[in-house]
Design a protein around this motif. Sequence first.
Motif, mmCIF file in Angstrom:
data_model
loop_
_atom_site.group_PDB
_atom_site.id
_atom_site.type_symbol
_atom_site.label_atom_id
_atom_site.label_comp_id
_atom_site.label_asym_id
_atom_site.label_seq_id
_atom_site.Cartn_x
_atom_site.Cartn_y
_atom_site.Cartn_z
ATOM 1 N N ASN A 68 5.997 30.909 10.302
ATOM 2 C CA ASN A 68 6.612 30.691 9.001
ATOM 3 C C ASN A 68 7.224 29.295 9.005
ATOM 4 O OD1 ASN A 68 7.901 30.713 6.575
ATOM 5 N ND2 ASN A 68 9.255 32.412 7.028
ATOM 6 N N GLU A 69 6.562 28.372 8.356
ATOM 7 C CA GLU A 69 7.058 27.001 8.274
ATOM 8 C C GLU A 69 7.943 26.870 7.052
ATOM 9 O OE1 GLU A 69 3.842 24.245 8.264
ATOM 10 O OE2 GLU A 69 3.006 25.017 10.114
ATOM 11 N N THR A 70 9.156 26.399 7.259
ATOM 12 C CA THR A 70 10.107 26.205 6.175
ATOM 13 C C THR A 70 10.625 24.778 6.248
ATOM 14 O OG1 THR A 70 10.738 28.518 6.362
ATOM 15 C CG2 THR A 70 12.212 27.098 5.144
ATOM 16 N N ALA A 71 10.674 24.118 5.111
ATOM 17 C CA ALA A 71 11.137 22.736 5.097
ATOM 18 C C ALA A 71 12.251 22.581 4.071
ATOM 19 C CB ALA A 71 9.982 21.798 4.745
ATOM 20 N N THR A 72 13.228 21.773 4.426
ATOM 21 C CA THR A 72 14.293 21.404 3.500
ATOM 22 C C THR A 72 14.477 19.902 3.582
ATOM 23 O OG1 THR A 72 16.032 21.690 5.146
ATOM 24 C CG2 THR A 72 15.512 23.601 3.799
ATOM 25 N N GLY A 73 15.048 19.328 2.561
ATOM 26 C CA GLY A 73 15.276 17.887 2.555
ATOM 27 C C GLY A 73 16.756 17.586 2.386
ATOM 28 N N HIS A 74 17.238 16.599 3.105
ATOM 29 C CA HIS A 74 18.642 16.230 3.040
ATOM 30 C C HIS A 74 18.776 14.716 3.145
ATOM 31 C CE1 HIS A 74 19.614 20.454 3.743
ATOM 32 N NE2 HIS A 74 18.662 20.416 4.651
ATOM 33 N N ARG A 75 19.753 14.165 2.478
ATOM 34 C CA ARG A 75 20.080 12.752 2.617
ATOM 35 C C ARG A 75 21.375 12.665 3.393
ATOM 36 N NH1 ARG A 75 16.640 9.672 0.049
ATOM 37 N NH2 ARG A 75 15.614 10.404 -1.828
ATOM 38 N N LEU A 76 21.348 11.940 4.500
ATOM 39 C CA LEU A 76 22.508 11.848 5.372
ATOM 40 C C LEU A 76 23.036 10.425 5.421
ATOM 41 C CD1 LEU A 76 21.112 13.969 8.329
ATOM 42 C CD2 LEU A 76 22.585 14.727 6.469
ATOM 43 N N THR A 77 24.288 10.304 5.730
ATOM 44 C CA THR A 77 24.883 8.987 5.935
ATOM 45 C C THR A 77 24.673 8.582 7.391
ATOM 46 O OG1 THR A 77 26.995 10.000 6.471
ATOM 47 C CG2 THR A 77 26.634 9.393 4.174
ATOM 48 N N ALA A 78 24.858 7.328 7.690
ATOM 49 C CA ALA A 78 24.711 6.849 9.063
ATOM 50 C C ALA A 78 25.782 7.470 9.942
ATOM 51 C CB ALA A 78 24.820 5.327 9.098
ATOM 52 N N GLY A 79 25.452 7.678 11.204
ATOM 53 C CA GLY A 79 26.418 8.228 12.145
ATOM 54 C C GLY A 79 25.925 9.506 12.784
ATOM 55 N N ALA A 80 26.733 10.078 13.614
ATOM 56 C CA ALA A 80 26.384 11.302 14.340
ATOM 57 C C ALA A 80 26.510 12.520 13.419
ATOM 58 C CB ALA A 80 27.287 11.466 15.549
ATOM 59 N N HIS A 81 25.614 13.461 13.591
ATOM 60 C CA HIS A 81 25.617 14.703 12.817
ATOM 61 C C HIS A 81 25.345 15.861 13.763
ATOM 62 C CE1 HIS A 81 25.636 12.715 8.897
ATOM 63 N NE2 HIS A 81 24.846 11.815 9.469
ATOM 64 N N ALA A 82 25.799 17.043 13.407
ATOM 65 C CA ALA A 82 25.547 18.253 14.193
ATOM 66 C C ALA A 82 24.674 19.188 13.368
ATOM 67 C CB ALA A 82 26.856 18.936 14.546
ATOM 68 N N LEU A 83 23.710 19.804 14.037
ATOM 69 C CA LEU A 83 22.831 20.775 13.404
ATOM 70 C C LEU A 83 23.155 22.135 14.000
ATOM 71 C CD1 LEU A 83 20.400 21.343 11.560
ATOM 72 C CD2 LEU A 83 18.951 20.946 13.544
ATOM 73 N N GLU A 84 23.522 23.094 13.159
ATOM 74 C CA GLU A 84 23.888 24.421 13.634
ATOM 75 C C GLU A 84 22.860 25.429 13.157
ATOM 76 O OE1 GLU A 84 27.866 25.619 12.677
ATOM 77 O OE2 GLU A 84 28.662 23.619 13.040
ATOM 78 N N LEU A 85 22.446 26.320 14.049
ATOM 79 C CA LEU A 85 21.588 27.448 13.696
ATOM 80 C C LEU A 85 22.419 28.710 13.841
ATOM 81 C CD1 LEU A 85 18.293 26.537 15.565
ATOM 82 C CD2 LEU A 85 18.803 26.255 13.157
ATOM 83 N N TRP A 86 22.430 29.536 12.822
ATOM 84 C CA TRP A 86 23.193 30.772 12.850
ATOM 85 C C TRP A 86 22.248 31.946 12.959
ATOM 86 C CZ3 TRP A 86 27.281 30.251 8.370
ATOM 87 C CH2 TRP A 86 28.070 29.155 8.610
ATOM 88 N N VAL A 87 22.595 32.910 13.799
ATOM 89 C CA VAL A 87 21.796 34.129 13.925
ATOM 90 C C VAL A 87 22.183 35.059 12.786
ATOM 91 C CG1 VAL A 87 21.247 36.106 15.365
ATOM 92 C CG2 VAL A 87 21.667 33.883 16.410
ATOM 93 N N VAL A 88 21.277 35.220 11.846
ATOM 94 C CA VAL A 88 21.499 36.123 10.725
ATOM 95 C C VAL A 88 20.682 37.389 10.931
ATOM 96 C CG1 VAL A 88 21.272 36.375 8.227
ATOM 97 C CG2 VAL A 88 21.960 34.188 9.186
ATOM 98 N N ASP A 89 19.505 37.233 11.501
ATOM 99 C CA ASP A 89 18.622 38.365 11.779
ATOM 100 C C ASP A 89 18.223 38.302 13.244
ATOM 101 O OD1 ASP A 89 16.610 40.242 11.998
ATOM 102 O OD2 ASP A 89 15.575 39.625 10.174
ATOM 103 N N PRO A 90 18.611 39.285 14.050
ATOM 104 C CA PRO A 90 18.324 39.211 15.488
ATOM 105 C C PRO A 90 16.842 39.322 15.827
ATOM 106 C CG PRO A 90 19.316 41.316 14.937
ATOM 107 C CD PRO A 90 19.367 40.470 13.702
ATOM 108 N N THR A 91 15.991 39.637 14.850
ATOM 109 C CA THR A 91 14.561 39.743 15.139
ATOM 110 C C THR A 91 13.816 38.435 14.894
ATOM 111 O OG1 THR A 91 14.046 40.499 12.898
ATOM 112 C CG2 THR A 91 14.575 42.188 14.543
ATOM 113 N N VAL A 92 14.506 37.414 14.397
ATOM 114 C CA VAL A 92 13.870 36.121 14.134
ATOM 115 C C VAL A 92 14.015 35.234 15.360
ATOM 116 C CG1 VAL A 92 13.976 34.038 12.722
ATOM 117 C CG2 VAL A 92 14.243 36.273 11.663
ATOM 118 N N VAL A 93 12.911 34.601 15.752
ATOM 119 C CA VAL A 93 12.903 33.712 16.908
ATOM 120 C C VAL A 93 12.559 32.304 16.432
ATOM 121 C CG1 VAL A 93 11.784 33.212 19.106
ATOM 122 C CG2 VAL A 93 12.173 35.581 18.431
#
Length: 92
Positions: A42-67
């Motif tokens: 399942n390919e999912t794409a989103t688009g975001h515009r970010l400012t310069a500098g360091a950023h953190a990407l967080e993944l949250w477990v919402v469904d324990p059956t998704v890998v």
Amino acid sequence: MRLAPLPVPPALLAPAAPAASPTPNDTAVNRRWERNTSSNVNETATGHRLTAGAHALELWVVDPTVVVQELVVDTGGLRPSYPGPPESRRVH
């Protein structure tokens, strides 16, 4: 104890309306479903515009059956490929 049948309103007994013909949106959903099921991805794409500098990407477990097997961050110049771009070097 015996229960008597309940009366059914005539509106519920009317024949169902015929199914609507597929719209272009339905076709796109069906194509996405075919791709996801044929490659088991399942390919999912989103688009975001970010400012310069360091950023953190967080993944949250919402469904324990998704890998999540692969996460691709395109910073520009990503070419389409199957099953995706080669693994990049690790940066600590």
